[in-house]
Design an enzyme around this catalytic site. Sequence first.
Site, PDB file in Angstrom:
ATOM      1  N   GLU A   1     -10.856 -21.489  28.478  1.00  0.00           N
ATOM      2  CA  GLU A   1     -10.215 -22.129  28.995  1.00  0.00           C
ATOM      3  C   GLU A   1      -9.777 -21.609  30.089  1.00  0.00           C
ATOM      4  O   GLU A   1      -8.479 -21.144  30.561  1.00  0.00           O
ATOM      5  CB  GLU A   1      -8.775 -23.036  28.099  1.00  0.00           C
ATOM      6  CG  GLU A   1      -9.921 -23.912  27.840  1.00  0.00           C
ATOM      7  CD  GLU A   1      -8.834 -24.437  27.007  1.00  0.00           C
ATOM      8  OE1 GLU A   1      -8.044 -25.595  27.250  1.00  0.00           O
ATOM      9  OE2 GLU A   1      -9.522 -25.178  25.381  1.00  0.00           O
TER      10      GLU A   1
ATOM     11  N   ARG B   1       0.863  -1.467   0.197  1.00  0.00           N
ATOM     12  CA  ARG B   1       0.097  -0.351   0.224  1.00  0.00           C
ATOM     13  C   ARG B   1       0.362   0.801  -0.145  1.00  0.00           C
ATOM     14  O   ARG B   1       2.043   1.315   0.768  1.00  0.00           O
ATOM     15  CB  ARG B   1      -1.070  -0.045   1.237  1.00  0.00           C
ATOM     16  CG  ARG B   1      -1.621   1.113   1.731  1.00  0.00           C
ATOM     17  CD  ARG B   1      -2.707   1.465   0.612  1.00  0.00           C
ATOM     18  NE  ARG B   1      -4.059   2.313   0.840  1.00  0.00           N
ATOM     19  CZ  ARG B   1      -5.085   2.595   0.639  1.00  0.00           C
ATOM     20  NH1 ARG B   1      -4.946   1.523  -0.438  1.00  0.00           N
ATOM     21  NH2 ARG B   1      -5.847   3.320   0.708  1.00  0.00           N
TER      22      ARG B   1
HETATM   23  N1  CAA Z   1      -3.646 -29.167  39.176  1.00  0.00           N
HETATM   24  C1  CAA Z   1      -3.905 -29.678  40.194  1.00  0.00           C
HETATM   25  N2  CAA Z   1      -4.415 -29.741  41.030  1.00  0.00           N
HETATM   26  C2  CAA Z   1      -4.977 -27.998  41.851  1.00  0.00           C
HETATM   27  C3  CAA Z   1      -4.928 -27.046  40.669  1.00  0.00           C
HETATM   28  C4  CAA Z   1      -3.107 -27.516  39.496  1.00  0.00           C
HETATM   29  N3  CAA Z   1      -3.273 -26.372  38.246  1.00  0.00           N
HETATM   30  N4  CAA Z   1      -5.786 -26.095  41.079  1.00  0.00           N
HETATM   31  C5  CAA Z   1      -6.230 -26.563  41.271  1.00  0.00           C
HETATM   32  N5  CAA Z   1      -5.730 -27.523  42.283  1.00  0.00           N
HETATM   33  C6  CAA Z   1      -6.603 -28.275  43.719  1.00  0.00           C
HETATM   34  C7  CAA Z   1      -6.066 -27.413  45.147  1.00  0.00           C
HETATM   35  O1  CAA Z   1      -5.218 -27.992  45.276  1.00  0.00           O
HETATM   36  C8  CAA Z   1      -7.174 -27.706  45.796  1.00  0.00           C
HETATM   37  O2  CAA Z   1      -6.733 -29.806  45.954  1.00  0.00           O
HETATM   38  P1  CAA Z   1      -6.797 -29.098  47.938  1.00  0.00           P
HETATM   39  O3  CAA Z   1      -8.041 -28.846  48.686  1.00  0.00           O
HETATM   40  O4  CAA Z   1      -6.842 -31.251  48.150  1.00  0.00           O
HETATM   41  O5  CAA Z   1      -5.485 -28.581  48.192  1.00  0.00           O
HETATM   42  C9  CAA Z   1      -8.891 -28.107  44.640  1.00  0.00           C
HETATM   43  O6  CAA Z   1      -8.078 -28.323  43.768  1.00  0.00           O
HETATM   44  C10 CAA Z   1      -9.618 -26.782  44.775  1.00  0.00           C
HETATM   45  O7  CAA Z   1      -8.230 -25.753  44.669  1.00  0.00           O
HETATM   46  P2  CAA Z   1      -8.521 -24.331  44.847  1.00  0.00           P
HETATM   47  O8  CAA Z   1      -9.288 -24.143  46.434  1.00  0.00           O
HETATM   48  O9  CAA Z   1      -7.551 -23.130  44.018  1.00  0.00           O
HETATM   49  O10 CAA Z   1      -9.790 -24.246  44.193  1.00  0.00           O
HETATM   50  P3  CAA Z   1     -10.824 -22.503  43.057  1.00  0.00           P
HETATM   51  O11 CAA Z   1     -12.307 -22.889  43.779  1.00  0.00           O
HETATM   52  O12 CAA Z   1     -10.470 -21.604  43.990  1.00  0.00           O
HETATM   53  O13 CAA Z   1     -10.790 -22.438  41.572  1.00  0.00           O
HETATM   54  C11 CAA Z   1      -9.741 -20.868  39.461  1.00  0.00           C
HETATM   55  C12 CAA Z   1      -9.533 -22.160  41.382  1.00  0.00           C
HETATM   56  C13 CAA Z   1      -8.327 -21.929  39.158  1.00  0.00           C
HETATM   57  C14 CAA Z   1     -10.398 -20.258  39.883  1.00  0.00           C
HETATM   58  C15 CAA Z   1     -10.593 -22.639  38.671  1.00  0.00           C
HETATM   59  O14 CAA Z   1     -12.004 -22.478  38.977  1.00  0.00           O
HETATM   60  C16 CAA Z   1     -10.404 -22.337  37.743  1.00  0.00           C
HETATM   61  O15 CAA Z   1      -9.115 -22.884  37.230  1.00  0.00           O
HETATM   62  N6  CAA Z   1     -11.312 -21.455  36.603  1.00  0.00           N
HETATM   63  C17 CAA Z   1     -11.399 -21.534  35.261  1.00  0.00           C
HETATM   64  C18 CAA Z   1     -12.177 -22.812  34.511  1.00  0.00           C
HETATM   65  C19 CAA Z   1     -12.105 -22.570  33.192  1.00  0.00           C
HETATM   66  O16 CAA Z   1     -11.160 -22.582  32.623  1.00  0.00           O
HETATM   67  N7  CAA Z   1     -12.686 -23.191  32.649  1.00  0.00           N
HETATM   68  C20 CAA Z   1     -13.242 -23.221  31.508  1.00  0.00           C
HETATM   69  C21 CAA Z   1     -13.504 -24.034  30.591  1.00  0.00           C
HETATM   70  S1  CAA Z   1     -13.388 -25.316  29.514  1.00  0.00           S
HETATM   71  C22 CAA Z   1     -13.429 -24.461  28.097  1.00  0.00           C
HETATM   72  O17 CAA Z   1     -13.167 -23.676  27.775  1.00  0.00           O
HETATM   73  C23 CAA Z   1     -13.439 -25.310  27.072  1.00  0.00           C
HETATM   74  C24 CAA Z   1     -13.487 -25.471  25.686  1.00  0.00           C
HETATM   75  O18 CAA Z   1     -14.688 -26.018  25.679  1.00  0.00           O
HETATM   76  C25 CAA Z   1     -13.021 -24.509  24.329  1.00  0.00           C
END
Ligand code: CAA
Length: 385
Positions: free
Chosen positions: A363, A268
Amino acid sequence: MDLDLTTEQELIRDTARQFARRELAPAAAERDAQDIFPTRELRALADIGLLGVNVPEEHGGMEAGVVAYSLVITELARACASTTVAVAVTNMVAELICQFGTEEQKVRYVRGITDGEMVSGSFALSEPQSGSDAASLRTRAERVEGGWVLGGTKQWITSGDVSGVTVVWAKTDPAAGAKGISCFLVEKGADGFGVGRHEDKMGLRGSSTVSLTFEDCFVPEKALLGDLGDGFKLAMVALDGGRIGVASQALGIGLAALSEGLGYASERKQFGKPLTAFQGLQWMLADTATELDAARLLTLRAALLKERKRPFTLEASMAKVYASEAAWRACDRMLQVHGGYGYVKEYPIERLLRDARVTRIYEGTSEVQRIVIARELLRRQDRMV
Ligand code: CAA
């Protein structure tokens, strides 16, 4: 520290690049304009092994690792982000079953997903009332003789209408919070499993996003994936990996935008000179290239850590939030470079901008990624600063 790819990784990246240019790019605009799901393209990807790049060979995959997988997703997304999301979700489901499934589940589903026979897999976590707060989901699974009965509604499910198998999260013990969630594998066509509304999306229009309903949907005992009550952890583990996929996809969209911007700015002419001669535009190109390279490094680092079986939760969230926001800025700036032509469908840049937007949402939104990063930072601050 070695920033070079292996010969195998380069070969796989080049195969994906050639496939994307030859098979995906020519009809990407048409898939977007007419909401065409890429069934044929997914089968063709399965034929050359690109639906199972990080899946063990014994289950029909290529077993080439997470870095190779990330490179493939980026190359595919440069050509067609809609096709890429179906590939990425399929990979996430296949990996989850490989990691937590029984031998029978692996044999029954993983090969079917990666060889294209089941078209894809889908991941049913989100619900109308439960998005970022994933543990607040309401779908229930009641134990009955011989199995479970599922009841509830899922929303925003990528490929949920076409997948041979869907991973469904449900409460098996509602009083136990996140520890009362379990995970089930539900086959297409199961009684009581219905497909609801098809979402009319801003971007990724060639991908299919639906709601799913479960009404007295019986699944046998063997449909449970992982241990009872471990479903939330399975979701988090899968999403950690999925976020590398989204970062790779966002990077691919951003690179496509940069390539469009460079091409347009070179051709351009205004004020008697090509747009590339204007410093204001050069800076836009420079900032975009720099940010995309930073996104690439963050993404490949997260992929390498996962491949080496080291913790990567923090790095995956950093890659996802940075790459998705960098891709958005890349598309916005390159649209600006196009001027009025960027705002019409004659050029791909407006589609790239629409496709990029959702990478900041699905996600785990950018806000959720920052929650994850901040928590990890606070947990291991002595090792990070
Ligand atoms: N790996 C392993 N364990 C994990 C973890 C991880 N990354 N993250 C948390 N946990 C465990 C914790 O250790 C905890 O276990 P304990 O009680 O035994 O210690 C348990 O999980 C609960 O963890 P939190 O207290 O941290 O949980 P929370 O309720 O505060 O949530 C959050 C944390 C990060 C906000 C989570 O809810 C989250 O990731 N939310 C977003 C959800 C998401 O990404 N959704 C996308 C939908 S799928 C999609 O989009 C697909 C598509 O079709 C394209």
